[in-house]
Design an enzyme around this catalytic site. Structure first.
Site, PDB file in Angstrom:
ATOM      1  N   TYR A 121     -10.921  -6.012  -7.533  1.00 16.67           N
ATOM      2  CA  TYR A 121      -9.871  -5.053  -7.179  1.00 16.67           C
ATOM      3  C   TYR A 121      -8.887  -4.847  -8.324  1.00 16.67           C
ATOM      4  O   TYR A 121      -8.485  -3.730  -8.615  1.00 16.67           O
ATOM      5  CB  TYR A 121      -9.158  -5.572  -5.930  1.00 16.67           C
ATOM      6  CG  TYR A 121      -8.019  -4.722  -5.435  1.00 16.67           C
ATOM      7  CD1 TYR A 121      -8.251  -3.604  -4.644  1.00 16.67           C
ATOM      8  CD2 TYR A 121      -6.703  -5.051  -5.720  1.00 16.67           C
ATOM      9  CE1 TYR A 121      -7.207  -2.840  -4.162  1.00 16.67           C
ATOM     10  CE2 TYR A 121      -5.651  -4.291  -5.249  1.00 16.67           C
ATOM     11  CZ  TYR A 121      -5.911  -3.183  -4.469  1.00 16.67           C
ATOM     12  OH  TYR A 121      -4.871  -2.427  -4.003  1.00 16.67           O
ATOM     13  N   LYS A 174      -2.121  -0.251   7.861  1.00 20.89           N
ATOM     14  CA  LYS A 174      -3.561  -0.520   7.881  1.00 20.89           C
ATOM     15  C   LYS A 174      -3.934  -1.710   8.762  1.00 20.89           C
ATOM     16  O   LYS A 174      -4.897  -1.653   9.516  1.00 20.89           O
ATOM     17  CB  LYS A 174      -4.075  -0.751   6.462  1.00 20.89           C
ATOM     18  CG  LYS A 174      -5.572  -0.973   6.390  1.00 20.89           C
ATOM     19  CD  LYS A 174      -6.055  -1.085   4.968  1.00 20.89           C
ATOM     20  CE  LYS A 174      -7.575  -1.280   4.934  1.00 20.89           C
ATOM     21  NZ  LYS A 174      -8.070  -1.337   3.563  1.00 20.89           N
ATOM     22  N   HIS A 232      -7.081  -9.658   1.268  1.00 23.27           N
ATOM     23  CA  HIS A 232      -8.502  -9.561   0.921  1.00 23.27           C
ATOM     24  C   HIS A 232      -9.245 -10.736   1.542  1.00 23.27           C
ATOM     25  O   HIS A 232      -8.664 -11.791   1.795  1.00 23.27           O
ATOM     26  CB  HIS A 232      -8.699  -9.572  -0.593  1.00 23.27           C
ATOM     27  CG  HIS A 232      -8.239  -8.317  -1.261  1.00 23.27           C
ATOM     28  ND1 HIS A 232      -8.033  -8.230  -2.613  1.00 23.27           N
ATOM     29  CD2 HIS A 232      -7.941  -7.083  -0.766  1.00 23.27           C
ATOM     30  CE1 HIS A 232      -7.641  -7.012  -2.924  1.00 23.27           C
ATOM     31  NE2 HIS A 232      -7.567  -6.298  -1.820  1.00 23.27           N
ATOM     32  N   HIS A 291      -2.676   4.173  -5.585  1.00 23.65           N
ATOM     33  CA  HIS A 291      -3.124   2.783  -5.414  1.00 23.65           C
ATOM     34  C   HIS A 291      -2.937   1.978  -6.703  1.00 23.65           C
ATOM     35  O   HIS A 291      -2.972   0.749  -6.686  1.00 23.65           O
ATOM     36  CB  HIS A 291      -4.587   2.780  -4.967  1.00 23.65           C
ATOM     37  CG  HIS A 291      -4.910   1.675  -4.018  1.00 23.65           C
ATOM     38  ND1 HIS A 291      -4.218   1.472  -2.850  1.00 23.65           N
ATOM     39  CD2 HIS A 291      -5.826   0.689  -4.092  1.00 23.65           C
ATOM     40  CE1 HIS A 291      -4.715   0.420  -2.234  1.00 23.65           C
ATOM     41  NE2 HIS A 291      -5.685  -0.080  -2.975  1.00 23.65           N
ATOM     42  N   ARG A 295      -0.158  -0.790  -6.478  1.00 25.03           N
ATOM     43  CA  ARG A 295      -0.556  -2.057  -5.849  1.00 25.03           C
ATOM     44  C   ARG A 295      -1.445  -2.873  -6.791  1.00 25.03           C
ATOM     45  O   ARG A 295      -1.286  -4.081  -6.931  1.00 25.03           O
ATOM     46  CB  ARG A 295      -1.271  -1.737  -4.539  1.00 25.03           C
ATOM     47  CG  ARG A 295      -1.708  -2.918  -3.715  1.00 25.03           C
ATOM     48  CD  ARG A 295      -2.163  -2.396  -2.351  1.00 25.03           C
ATOM     49  NE  ARG A 295      -3.036  -3.280  -1.645  1.00 25.03           N
ATOM     50  CZ  ARG A 295      -2.636  -4.223  -0.798  1.00 25.03           C
ATOM     51  NH1 ARG A 295      -1.353  -4.416  -0.589  1.00 25.03           N
ATOM     52  NH2 ARG A 295      -3.511  -4.976  -0.165  1.00 25.03           N
ATOM     53  N   ARG A 336       0.867  -1.174   0.000  1.00 29.02           N
ATOM     54  CA  ARG A 336       0.000   0.000   0.000  1.00 29.02           C
ATOM     55  C   ARG A 336       0.906   1.227   0.000  1.00 29.02           C
ATOM     56  O   ARG A 336       1.998   1.214   0.573  1.00 29.02           O
ATOM     57  CB  ARG A 336      -0.879   0.028   1.247  1.00 29.02           C
ATOM     58  CG  ARG A 336      -1.959  -1.006   1.258  1.00 29.02           C
ATOM     59  CD  ARG A 336      -2.775  -0.937   2.556  1.00 29.02           C
ATOM     60  NE  ARG A 336      -3.770  -1.987   2.576  1.00 29.02           N
ATOM     61  CZ  ARG A 336      -3.549  -3.216   3.061  1.00 29.02           C
ATOM     62  NH1 ARG A 336      -2.372  -3.517   3.581  1.00 29.02           N
ATOM     63  NH2 ARG A 336      -4.492  -4.126   3.011  1.00 29.02           N
TER      64      ARG A 336
END
Length: 189
Positions: free
Chosen positions: A172, A69, A163, A137, A140, A40
Site C-alpha cells: 500500500y 468505510k 489492513h 488517497h 493517506r 481516508r
C-alpha cells in the site's frame, strides 16, 4: 479509481504546502491534515468545524470520528502542523458556525467533493514537478510511507490503516521487494 503513489520526497511535500498555502488555505489545510492524520479522504471531507474546534474557539487536541468505510470509532491526536494549518485557515475564513463543514465548498454550506480535492492536489503536484500519479488517497499513503520511513513498526501502521496483514501495508505504501532486499544487501555485518 486509479492507483496512486505517496509523496516520497519531503522537499516536494514542503513545495506542495507552499503552493497550496499561497493559493487556497482550505486546500492547504486539507493537505496538511491529510498527510498528518492518515484519514481516508471520505472521512477528511466529512469533518465539520466542531470536530476540530472547541466551543471556546480553540483547536482540539484530538479528533474523534466514526469512519465511513469501517463504521469504527477512531480517535487520534492533532499534530502541531495540523493545528497551525486549521488555525490559519479558520482565522482567514469568513464567519462560520461550528456545525458547518470544515472543508466547505465555495458554492454554499456543503462539504467539498472528492473531485474538487483531487483537482486541487493534482494542480499543486504538477506545479511542483511531481510526476507520480497523485490523488486524494495520496494523503493517506504519504502519512503511512513517512511514518514507516521514520521507523514506525509496520504492524502498528497496519493497525492504524485497518489492513489485514503487514504485507498489504507494505504494498500500500509503495515499499517494493527491491527496497526490502536492500536491507539484506547493505547490512554486511
Amino acid at each position: 479509481m486509479e492507483f496512486v503513489e505517496p509523496i516520497r520526497d519531503k522537499k516536494k511535500i514542503e513545495a506542495m504546502k507552499l503552493m497550496l498555502r499561497g493559493s487556497n488555505l482550505r486546500d492547504y489545510c486539507l493537505f496538511v491534515l491529510g498527510i498528518n492524520s492518515g484519514l481516508r479522504v471520505s472521512d477528511l471531507l466529512r469533518l465539520n468545524i466542531e470536530d476540530v474546534l472547541s466551543e471556546r474557539g480553540k483547536v482540539l487536541d484530538r479528533i474523534t470520528i466514526r469512519e465511513k468505510k469501517t463504521g469504527k470509532t477512531k480517535t487520534f491526536p492533532i499534530s502541531n502542523n495540523s493545528k497551525k494549518a486549521i488555525e490559519e485557515y479558520l482565522e482567514k475564513r469568513a464567519s462560520y458556525l461550528r456545525s458547518e463543514p470544515l472543508f466547505a465548498s465555495r458554492k454554499g454550506n456543503t462539504h467539498i467533493q472528492r473531485v474538487q480535492a483531487w483537482k486541487a492536489l493534482n494542480k499543486a503536484a504538477k506545479a511542483v514537478g511531481i510526476k507520480d500519479r497523485i490523488g486524494t488517497h495520496t494523503l493517506r499513503k504519504t502519512f503511512a510511507y513517512h511514518a514507516f520511513k521514520q521507523g514506525q513498526d509496520i504492524t502498528l501502521l497496519q493497525r492504524l490503516l485497518n489492513h489485514s496483514a503487514p504485507s498489504i501495508t507494505l504494498r500500500y505504501i509503495g515499499i517494493t521487494q527491491d527496497q526490502l532486499d536492500d536491507v539484506y544487501l547493505t547490512l554486511n555485518l
